[in-house]
Design a protein around this motif. Structure first.
Motif, PDB file in Angstrom:
ATOM      1  N   THR A   1       0.849  -1.180   0.000  1.00 54.53           N
ATOM      2  CA  THR A   1       0.000   0.000   0.000  1.00 54.53           C
ATOM      3  C   THR A   1       0.884   1.229   0.000  1.00 54.53           C
ATOM      4  OG1 THR A   1      -1.682   1.262   1.197  1.00 54.53           O
ATOM      5  CG2 THR A   1      -0.179  -0.056   2.525  1.00 54.53           C
ATOM      6  N   GLU A   2       0.416   2.288  -0.660  1.00 59.07           N
ATOM      7  CA  GLU A   2       1.159   3.546  -0.649  1.00 59.07           C
ATOM      8  C   GLU A   2       0.716   4.458   0.484  1.00 59.07           C
ATOM      9  OE1 GLU A   2       2.414   5.136  -4.530  1.00 59.07           O
ATOM     10  OE2 GLU A   2       1.074   3.623  -5.401  1.00 59.07           O
ATOM     11  N   ASP A   3      -0.172   3.948   1.335  1.00 60.35           N
ATOM     12  CA  ASP A   3      -0.556   4.658   2.557  1.00 60.35           C
ATOM     13  C   ASP A   3       0.466   4.299   3.638  1.00 60.35           C
ATOM     14  OD1 ASP A   3      -1.656   5.653   4.886  1.00 60.35           O
ATOM     15  OD2 ASP A   3      -3.699   5.029   4.419  1.00 60.35           O
ATOM     16  N   ALA A   4       1.526   5.067   3.708  1.00 58.19           N
ATOM     17  CA  ALA A   4       2.649   4.733   4.598  1.00 58.19           C
ATOM     18  C   ALA A   4       2.220   4.690   6.054  1.00 58.19           C
ATOM     19  CB  ALA A   4       3.792   5.728   4.406  1.00 58.19           C
ATOM     20  N   GLU A   5       1.352   5.599   6.456  1.00 57.87           N
ATOM     21  CA  GLU A   5       0.949   5.623   7.862  1.00 57.87           C
ATOM     22  C   GLU A   5       0.140   4.389   8.232  1.00 57.87           C
ATOM     23  OE1 GLU A   5       2.192   7.665  10.194  1.00 57.87           O
ATOM     24  OE2 GLU A   5       3.410   8.146   8.438  1.00 57.87           O
ATOM     25  N   ALA A   6      -0.727   3.945   7.325  1.00 56.67           N
ATOM     26  CA  ALA A   6      -1.490   2.723   7.591  1.00 56.67           C
ATOM     27  C   ALA A   6      -0.554   1.521   7.680  1.00 56.67           C
ATOM     28  CB  ALA A   6      -2.536   2.502   6.505  1.00 56.67           C
ATOM     29  N   ALA A   7       0.410   1.448   6.757  1.00 58.16           N
ATOM     30  CA  ALA A   7       1.358   0.336   6.782  1.00 58.16           C
ATOM     31  C   ALA A   7       2.188   0.358   8.059  1.00 58.16           C
ATOM     32  CB  ALA A   7       2.263   0.404   5.555  1.00 58.16           C
ATOM     33  N   ARG A   8       2.624   1.550   8.458  1.00 59.83           N
ATOM     34  CA  ARG A   8       3.424   1.654   9.681  1.00 59.83           C
ATOM     35  C   ARG A   8       2.603   1.319  10.913  1.00 59.83           C
ATOM     36  NH1 ARG A   8       6.140   7.121   7.455  1.00 59.83           N
ATOM     37  NH2 ARG A   8       7.963   6.187   6.403  1.00 59.83           N
ATOM     38  N   GLY A   9       1.323   1.686  10.907  1.00 55.28           N
ATOM     39  CA  GLY A   9       0.473   1.343  12.040  1.00 55.28           C
ATOM     40  C   GLY A   9       0.338  -0.152  12.210  1.00 55.28           C
ATOM     41  N   LEU A  10       0.110  -0.854  11.105  1.00 57.13           N
ATOM     42  CA  LEU A  10       0.034  -2.313  11.168  1.00 57.13           C
ATOM     43  C   LEU A  10       1.388  -2.891  11.541  1.00 57.13           C
ATOM     44  CD1 LEU A  10      -1.431  -4.979  10.742  1.00 57.13           C
ATOM     45  CD2 LEU A  10      -0.969  -4.763   8.279  1.00 57.13           C
TER      46      LEU A  10
ATOM     47  N   VAL B   1      10.364   0.355  11.595  1.00 58.06           N
ATOM     48  CA  VAL B   1       9.233  -0.234  10.870  1.00 58.06           C
ATOM     49  C   VAL B   1       9.577  -0.359   9.393  1.00 58.06           C
ATOM     50  CG1 VAL B   1       6.789  -0.030  10.312  1.00 58.06           C
ATOM     51  CG2 VAL B   1       7.628   0.787  12.514  1.00 58.06           C
ATOM     52  N   ASP B   2      10.155   0.684   8.817  1.00 60.05           N
ATOM     53  CA  ASP B   2      10.462   0.670   7.391  1.00 60.05           C
ATOM     54  C   ASP B   2      11.546  -0.342   7.048  1.00 60.05           C
ATOM     55  OD1 ASP B   2       8.603   2.673   7.184  1.00 60.05           O
ATOM     56  OD2 ASP B   2      10.060   4.302   6.952  1.00 60.05           O
ATOM     57  N   GLU B   3      12.420  -0.638   7.993  1.00 63.79           N
ATOM     58  CA  GLU B   3      13.430  -1.666   7.769  1.00 63.79           C
ATOM     59  C   GLU B   3      12.833  -3.066   7.761  1.00 63.79           C
ATOM     60  OE1 GLU B   3      17.472   0.266   9.751  1.00 63.79           O
ATOM     61  OE2 GLU B   3      16.187  -1.007  10.964  1.00 63.79           O
ATOM     62  N   LEU B   4      11.853  -3.306   8.629  1.00 66.57           N
ATOM     63  CA  LEU B   4      11.382  -4.671   8.876  1.00 66.57           C
ATOM     64  C   LEU B   4      10.097  -5.028   8.151  1.00 66.57           C
ATOM     65  CD1 LEU B   4      12.069  -4.903  12.721  1.00 66.57           C
ATOM     66  CD2 LEU B   4      13.559  -5.586  10.826  1.00 66.57           C
ATOM     67  N   VAL B   5       9.344  -4.038   7.698  1.00 68.63           N
ATOM     68  CA  VAL B   5       8.093  -4.286   6.976  1.00 68.63           C
ATOM     69  C   VAL B   5       8.193  -3.609   5.615  1.00 68.63           C
ATOM     70  CG1 VAL B   5       5.602  -3.942   6.935  1.00 68.63           C
ATOM     71  CG2 VAL B   5       6.754  -4.451   9.100  1.00 68.63           C
ATOM     72  N   VAL B   6       8.042  -4.391   4.568  1.00 64.44           N
ATOM     73  CA  VAL B   6       8.087  -3.860   3.205  1.00 64.44           C
ATOM     74  C   VAL B   6       6.731  -3.239   2.891  1.00 64.44           C
ATOM     75  CG1 VAL B   6       8.298  -4.477   0.775  1.00 64.44           C
ATOM     76  CG2 VAL B   6       9.797  -5.553   2.474  1.00 64.44           C
ATOM     77  N   HIS B   7       6.728  -1.987   2.439  1.00 69.81           N
ATOM     78  CA  HIS B   7       5.470  -1.364   2.049  1.00 69.81           C
ATOM     79  C   HIS B   7       5.735  -0.354   0.942  1.00 69.81           C
ATOM     80  CE1 HIS B   7       6.199   2.420   4.381  1.00 69.81           C
ATOM     81  NE2 HIS B   7       6.830   1.616   5.227  1.00 69.81           N
ATOM     82  N   GLY B   8       4.658   0.058   0.299  1.00 66.78           N
ATOM     83  CA  GLY B   8       4.762   0.974  -0.827  1.00 66.78           C
ATOM     84  C   GLY B   8       4.044   0.409  -2.038  1.00 66.78           C
TER      85      GLY B   8
ATOM     86  N   THR C   1      -4.342  -5.213   3.629  1.00 67.82           N
ATOM     87  CA  THR C   1      -4.428  -3.792   3.294  1.00 67.82           C
ATOM     88  C   THR C   1      -5.873  -3.353   3.077  1.00 67.82           C
ATOM     89  OG1 THR C   1      -4.296  -4.172   0.900  1.00 67.82           O
ATOM     90  CG2 THR C   1      -2.209  -3.956   2.097  1.00 67.82           C
ATOM     91  N   GLY C   2      -6.809  -4.288   3.132  1.00 63.12           N
ATOM     92  CA  GLY C   2      -8.193  -4.002   2.780  1.00 63.12           C
ATOM     93  C   GLY C   2      -8.524  -4.416   1.375  1.00 63.12           C
ATOM     94  N   ALA C   3      -7.500  -4.650   0.549  1.00 63.98           N
ATOM     95  CA  ALA C   3      -7.704  -5.123  -0.820  1.00 63.98           C
ATOM     96  C   ALA C   3      -7.821  -6.646  -0.823  1.00 63.98           C
ATOM     97  CB  ALA C   3      -6.549  -4.668  -1.706  1.00 63.98           C
ATOM     98  N   ASP C   4      -8.259  -7.192  -1.960  1.00 59.03           N
ATOM     99  CA  ASP C   4      -8.378  -8.640  -2.116  1.00 59.03           C
ATOM    100  C   ASP C   4      -6.988  -9.269  -2.013  1.00 59.03           C
ATOM    101  OD1 ASP C   4      -8.726 -11.263  -2.915  1.00 59.03           O
ATOM    102  OD2 ASP C   4      -9.640 -10.782  -4.843  1.00 59.03           O
TER     103      ASP C   4
END
Length: 315
Positions: free
Chosen positions: A208-217, A268-275, A302-305
């Motif tokens: 997801t490109e919602d960085a804050e949502a990804a970081r929250g999870l 978080v950005d080191e350990l969880v891949v997002h974007g 992410t809420g997507a399928d």
């Protein structure tokens, strides 16, 4: 050949509903399907289905705990999948955690290092069809022989984080399985495992490109996992002790929300891949470039399928 693995089953998707996706995986560029075992499906049944749905995939358990099954039962389950997928199954075993072993399965979490070592030694003998009568340090087996030893016997990988287990994997197993690390951590882990042994890494990916949502999870997951003593020690060894100290302090004070909030963005950005999907693929590929032989994506919601997410993360 470039290994590109996926963790199945996907969160929220019924097991039977994976059939069409699994059949597509080889054409999408995936080479491997790896299962997990906590409190959802067991490690072996999803692989039995995948062996029929897509006979070209390599299959692996990451991991089957060494305490929660007797040695003979573990050998039988491994032999069953190895028969269904000859030459395409990898048995990943590990110590798991006291919560899973004792809290959920009522088995003492005793001598984890020794139990892992002894289980690998037993499996080496049992999976080639030997009759095993042996007093190991942590258990004894009397006159066990598989009725259906697989040909070939599967490779065995050991879940390993710190030097002791990584060196055990190098001596006794065919490689190691690890997780919760950054690409920059891989050389440290690889140095302890050494060359000539496969290194598998489960990589948590939140496309997801919602960085804050990804970081929250990511914060929720990191505060849950990395406060477990073995993971805390792992990241102390990797050099994140100071960065994660506020999380540990809040967790010890039973402030779960505060523990998650105390994790720095950079961790978080080191350990969880997002974007974007492209960025996620590039980041996963960075693990391979750093020394991982088989990166295994674990898709975070992410809420997507989730089925479509796996398709979009393909090579």
């Amino acid at each position: 050949m470039t290994n590109w693995g996926i963790t199945l089953p996907l969160t929220g998707v019924p097991l039977a509903a994976h059939r069409d996706l699994v059949r597509e995986l080889p054409d999408l560029g995936y080479t491997d399907v790896w299962s997990a075992e906590t409190a959802g499906t067991d490690a072996f049944t999803p692989l039995a289905l995948a062996s029929e749905w897509a006979p070209g995939l390599r299959l692996g358990t990451a991991i089957a705990p060494v305490h929660t099954r007797g040695p003979g039962l573990l050998a039988m389950q491994a032999a069953t999948i190895a028969e269904l997928a000859p030459g395409r199954f990898v048995l990943g075993v590990g110590t798991s955690t006291p919560t899973i072993v004792t809290g959920w399965n009522a088995v003492p979490f005793a001598a984890p290092y020794g139990r892992a070592r002894d289980t690998i030694r037993f499996l080496r003998a049992a999976l080639v069809g030997d009759k095993v009568t042996q007093d190991y340090e942590t258990f004894s087996v009397s006159r066990f022989r598989l009725e259906r030893p697989p040909t070939p016997p599967p490779p065995i990988l050991l879940a390993a984080l710190r030097p002791g287990m990584l060196r055990l994997a190098a001596r006794e197993a065919d490689g190691a399985i690890t997780n919760w690390l950054a690409p920059s951590d891989v050389p440290t882990v690889r140095a302890e495992l050494g060359p000539g042994r496969e290194l598998v890494a489960r990589i948590f990916v939140c496309p997801t490109e919602d960085a804050e949502a990804a970081r929250g999870l990511g914060r929720m997951l990191i505060s849950t996992y990395l406060t477990v003593p073995v993971y805390a020690a792992f990241h102390e060894w990797l050099g994140r002790g100071e960065a994660l100290a506020p999380m540990h302090e809040a967790w010890a004070a039973r402030d779960r929300a505060g523990a998650a909030a105390a994790i720095p963005d950079e961790v978080v950005d080191e350990l969880v891949v997002h974007g974007s999907f492209e960025r996620c693929r590039e980041r996963v590929a960075a693990y391979r470039e750093s020394g991982v032989d088989t990166p295994v994506i674990s898709v975070l919601p992410t809420g997507a399928d989730p089925l479509q997410l796996v398709r979009s993360l393909a090579l």
